[in-house]
Design a protein around this motif. Structure first.
Motif, PDB file in Angstrom:
ATOM      1  N   ARG A 193       0.827  -1.208   0.000  1.00 37.55           N
ATOM      2  CA  ARG A 193       0.000   0.000   0.000  1.00 37.55           C
ATOM      3  C   ARG A 193       0.865   1.263   0.000  1.00 37.55           C
ATOM      4  O   ARG A 193       0.530   2.263  -0.646  1.00 37.55           O
ATOM      5  N   LEU A 194       1.996   1.200   0.702  1.00 39.96           N
ATOM      6  CA  LEU A 194       2.919   2.335   0.684  1.00 39.96           C
ATOM      7  C   LEU A 194       3.460   2.560  -0.728  1.00 39.96           C
ATOM      8  O   LEU A 194       3.536   3.694  -1.206  1.00 39.96           O
ATOM      9  N   ARG A 195       3.820   1.465  -1.409  1.00 37.15           N
ATOM     10  CA  ARG A 195       4.299   1.585  -2.787  1.00 37.15           C
ATOM     11  C   ARG A 195       3.215   2.179  -3.684  1.00 37.15           C
ATOM     12  O   ARG A 195       3.480   3.072  -4.494  1.00 37.15           O
ATOM     13  N   SER A 196       1.967   1.699  -3.519  1.00 33.17           N
ATOM     14  CA  SER A 196       0.870   2.224  -4.340  1.00 33.17           C
ATOM     15  C   SER A 196       0.649   3.707  -4.089  1.00 33.17           C
ATOM     16  O   SER A 196       0.378   4.479  -5.022  1.00 33.17           O
ATOM     17  N   PHE A 197       0.786   4.114  -2.831  1.00 29.51           N
ATOM     18  CA  PHE A 197       0.611   5.526  -2.478  1.00 29.51           C
ATOM     19  C   PHE A 197       1.692   6.370  -3.147  1.00 29.51           C
ATOM     20  O   PHE A 197       1.406   7.419  -3.742  1.00 29.51           O
ATOM     21  N   ALA A 198       2.932   5.888  -3.068  1.00 30.70           N
ATOM     22  CA  ALA A 198       4.052   6.620  -3.675  1.00 30.70           C
ATOM     23  C   ALA A 198       3.908   6.681  -5.187  1.00 30.70           C
ATOM     24  O   ALA A 198       4.198   7.707  -5.817  1.00 30.70           O
ATOM     25  N   ASP A 199       3.470   5.574  -5.793  1.00 35.76           N
ATOM     26  CA  ASP A 199       3.272   5.546  -7.243  1.00 35.76           C
ATOM     27  C   ASP A 199       2.219   6.564  -7.664  1.00 35.76           C
ATOM     28  O   ASP A 199       2.401   7.316  -8.634  1.00 35.76           O
ATOM     29  N   ALA A 200       1.081   6.567  -6.948  1.00 33.85           N
ATOM     30  CA  ALA A 200      -0.015   7.461  -7.320  1.00 33.85           C
ATOM     31  C   ALA A 200       0.365   8.917  -7.107  1.00 33.85           C
ATOM     32  O   ALA A 200      -0.032   9.794  -7.890  1.00 33.85           O
ATOM     33  N   TYR A 201       1.151   9.203  -6.068  1.00 33.07           N
ATOM     34  CA  TYR A 201       1.599  10.575  -5.841  1.00 33.07           C
ATOM     35  C   TYR A 201       2.613  10.992  -6.895  1.00 33.07           C
ATOM     36  O   TYR A 201       2.635  12.149  -7.323  1.00 33.07           O
ATOM     37  N   GLY A 202       3.446  10.036  -7.331  1.00 27.81           N
ATOM     38  CA  GLY A 202       4.445  10.326  -8.344  1.00 27.81           C
ATOM     39  C   GLY A 202       5.823  10.620  -7.784  1.00 27.81           C
ATOM     40  O   GLY A 202       6.566  11.427  -8.361  1.00 27.81           O
ATOM     41  N   TYR A 255       7.323   0.718  15.302  1.00 23.53           N
ATOM     42  CA  TYR A 255       6.877  -0.209  14.256  1.00 23.53           C
ATOM     43  C   TYR A 255       7.451   0.203  12.893  1.00 23.53           C
ATOM     44  O   TYR A 255       7.946  -0.635  12.128  1.00 23.53           O
ATOM     45  N   ILE A 256       7.405   1.493  12.595  1.00 22.69           N
ATOM     46  CA  ILE A 256       7.891   1.985  11.305  1.00 22.69           C
ATOM     47  C   ILE A 256       9.403   1.855  11.203  1.00 22.69           C
ATOM     48  O   ILE A 256       9.938   1.411  10.177  1.00 22.69           O
ATOM     49  N   GLU A 257      10.109   2.230  12.274  1.00 20.14           N
ATOM     50  CA  GLU A 257      11.576   2.151  12.255  1.00 20.14           C
ATOM     51  C   GLU A 257      12.064   0.720  12.053  1.00 20.14           C
ATOM     52  O   GLU A 257      13.034   0.483  11.325  1.00 20.14           O
ATOM     53  N   GLU A 258      11.415  -0.242  12.688  1.00 15.28           N
ATOM     54  CA  GLU A 258      11.842  -1.635  12.604  1.00 15.28           C
ATOM     55  C   GLU A 258      11.695  -2.214  11.202  1.00 15.28           C
ATOM     56  O   GLU A 258      12.311  -3.240  10.887  1.00 15.28           O
ATOM     57  N   ARG A 259      10.914  -1.573  10.361  1.00 14.01           N
ATOM     58  CA  ARG A 259      10.610  -2.109   9.034  1.00 14.01           C
ATOM     59  C   ARG A 259      11.119  -1.215   7.901  1.00 14.01           C
ATOM     60  O   ARG A 259      10.636  -1.313   6.770  1.00 14.01           O
ATOM     61  N   GLU A 260      12.107  -0.389   8.189  1.00 19.22           N
ATOM     62  CA  GLU A 260      12.576   0.553   7.166  1.00 19.22           C
ATOM     63  C   GLU A 260      13.098  -0.148   5.920  1.00 19.22           C
ATOM     64  O   GLU A 260      12.871   0.314   4.799  1.00 19.22           O
ATOM     65  N   GLU A 261      13.801  -1.275   6.087  1.00 18.33           N
ATOM     66  CA  GLU A 261      14.304  -2.000   4.913  1.00 18.33           C
ATOM     67  C   GLU A 261      13.149  -2.534   4.070  1.00 18.33           C
ATOM     68  O   GLU A 261      13.223  -2.549   2.838  1.00 18.33           O
ATOM     69  N   GLN A 262      12.095  -2.966   4.732  1.00 16.61           N
ATOM     70  CA  GLN A 262      10.909  -3.453   4.013  1.00 16.61           C
ATOM     71  C   GLN A 262      10.263  -2.327   3.221  1.00 16.61           C
ATOM     72  O   GLN A 262       9.864  -2.499   2.058  1.00 16.61           O
ATOM     73  N   TRP A 263      10.136  -1.139   3.837  1.00 18.15           N
ATOM     74  CA  TRP A 263       9.534  -0.013   3.127  1.00 18.15           C
ATOM     75  C   TRP A 263      10.367   0.382   1.916  1.00 18.15           C
ATOM     76  O   TRP A 263       9.830   0.600   0.835  1.00 18.15           O
ATOM     77  N   LEU A 264      11.690   0.439   2.112  1.00 17.78           N
ATOM     78  CA  LEU A 264      12.555   0.849   1.011  1.00 17.78           C
ATOM     79  C   LEU A 264      12.502  -0.139  -0.136  1.00 17.78           C
ATOM     80  O   LEU A 264      12.423   0.249  -1.309  1.00 17.78           O
ATOM     81  N   SER A 265      12.538  -1.429   0.196  1.00 17.28           N
ATOM     82  CA  SER A 265      12.484  -2.464  -0.836  1.00 17.28           C
ATOM     83  C   SER A 265      11.186  -2.336  -1.652  1.00 17.28           C
ATOM     84  O   SER A 265      11.202  -2.409  -2.888  1.00 17.28           O
ATOM     85  N   ALA A 266      10.081  -2.141  -0.960  1.00 15.44           N
ATOM     86  CA  ALA A 266       8.799  -2.029  -1.657  1.00 15.44           C
ATOM     87  C   ALA A 266       8.751  -0.762  -2.510  1.00 15.44           C
ATOM     88  O   ALA A 266       8.276  -0.787  -3.661  1.00 15.44           O
ATOM     89  N   LEU A 267       9.234   0.342  -1.979  1.00 20.82           N
ATOM     90  CA  LEU A 267       9.190   1.598  -2.720  1.00 20.82           C
ATOM     91  C   LEU A 267      10.043   1.553  -3.980  1.00 20.82           C
ATOM     92  O   LEU A 267       9.642   2.048  -5.031  1.00 20.82           O
ATOM     93  N   LEU A 268      11.219   0.958  -3.891  1.00 18.29           N
ATOM     94  CA  LEU A 268      12.079   0.891  -5.069  1.00 18.29           C
ATOM     95  C   LEU A 268      11.582  -0.121  -6.077  1.00 18.29           C
ATOM     96  O   LEU A 268      11.776   0.041  -7.282  1.00 18.29           O
ATOM     97  N   ALA A 269      10.936  -1.185  -5.589  1.00 18.16           N
ATOM     98  CA  ALA A 269      10.345  -2.173  -6.507  1.00 18.16           C
ATOM     99  C   ALA A 269       9.211  -1.542  -7.295  1.00 18.16           C
ATOM    100  O   ALA A 269       8.884  -1.980  -8.398  1.00 18.16           O
ATOM    101  N   GLY A 270       8.627  -0.455  -6.740  1.00 21.42           N
ATOM    102  CA  GLY A 270       7.503   0.190  -7.405  1.00 21.42           C
ATOM    103  C   GLY A 270       7.915   1.137  -8.504  1.00 21.42           C
ATOM    104  O   GLY A 270       7.077   1.741  -9.145  1.00 21.42           O
ATOM    105  N   GLY A 271       9.197   1.271  -8.726  1.00 23.61           N
ATOM    106  CA  GLY A 271       9.646   2.191  -9.793  1.00 23.61           C
ATOM    107  C   GLY A 271       9.776   3.585  -9.243  1.00 23.61           C
ATOM    108  O   GLY A 271       9.854   3.820  -8.053  1.00 23.61           O
ATOM    109  N   GLY A 272       9.749   4.553 -10.086  1.00 26.80           N
ATOM    110  CA  GLY A 272       9.871   5.952  -9.678  1.00 26.80           C
ATOM    111  C   GLY A 272      10.356   6.780 -10.837  1.00 26.80           C
ATOM    112  O   GLY A 272      10.651   6.292 -11.881  1.00 26.80           O
TER     113      GLY A 272
END
Length: 272
Positions: A193-202, A255-272
């Protein structure tokens, strides 16, 4: 008979109805098709901002209508339902989450050319990192009204002030995904969902990399804000702290800090 019915209709339109939307909304009432809210030193600047947004074609915000005879600001009423806390399902379909992200982007693009009045005063409740725009600072489910297809609106603009696009995006991502430590709200698909949010925002790749550590810092800023205002005895923040909101923001930060690698992986997999 018709004359009496007309007078009753007019009386109903003039009656004040307390509104419970928004996060902190004491003294906010609906009168007919308008909303009346307590005004403050920041109100002229906020009204100038809202006027600019409408002139720029952004319609997902109330329009200011001045000050009433009781010194309250008058805004157009946004029809629909506030998403938080009981109507989060309104944003369940992925395309609706994407629509929220696009609304945030549309606001940021519309505000880009805004020149605040020279004597502008802002509430600036939480110090922001960066100041490339006038940000909303509270883009969250409790401030989103979902109406008809063309009637979505962000409300509660009184905390607007200097900030950055990513500062607003980080806060919005926390609330709309949501990035929550609470088992009742935690999502197994939060990274997607974070990746989708970032994609839609651009967001581009650099912005995605910058966003990841900002997610926890923006969340921690809310804990620190409530803590500091409570220490001064300021309301309604002291009440929110007593109700456990400070613990919620602190737990979400961890919760967010513990998963930073997960967020980054998802965001970069989503393109940009």
């Amino acid at each position: 008979m018709q004359h009496h019915e007309k007078r009753r209709d007019e009386k109903r339109r003039d009656e004040e109805q307390p509104l419970s939307g928004g996060n902190v909304s004491g003294g906010v009432v609906r009168v007919g098709d308008t909303v009346r809210r307590p005004a403050g030193p920041w109100t002229p600047a906020v009204h100038a901002l809202l006027d600019h947004l409408h002139e720029a074609g952004f319609r997902a915000a109330p329009r200011p209508l001045g000050i009433d005879d009781r010194g309250r600001e008058v805004l157009t009423f946004a029809p629909g339902e506030v998403v938080w806390p009981g109507r989060f399902s309104l944003l369940e379909p992925p395309q609706r989450l994407a629509r929220v992200a696009r609304l945030v982007r549309d606001f940021h693009d519309a505000v880009e050319g805004f020149m605040p009045p020279p004597d502008a005063r802002w509430q600036a409740l939480v110090p922001a990192e960066g100041a490339d725009i006038i940000a909303h600072h509270d883009l969250a489910p409790w401030n989103l009204v979902v109406g008809g297809e063309d009637e979505w609106a962000f409300i509660d603009w009184d905390a607007a002030g200097p900030g950055s696009r990513l500062w607003d995006v980080a806060y919005a991502a926390h609330g709309f995904i949501p990035l929550s430590a609470d088992p009742a709200w935690q999502r197994t698909d939060a990274a997607g969902r974070l990746r989708s949010f970032a994609d839609a925002y651009g967001l581009d790749e650099a912005e995605r990399r910058d966003l990841v550590p900002l997610l926890s810092r923006r969340t921690r800023s809310m804990h620190d804000f409530l803590r500091d205002r409570t220490a001064r005895g300021n309301q309604p923040w002291a009440t929110l702290w007593a109700e456990g909101h400070g613990d919620t923001w602190r737990n979400d930060t961890a919760y967010i800090e513990e998963r930073e690698e997960q967020w980054l992986s998802a965001l970069l997999a989503g393109g940009g």
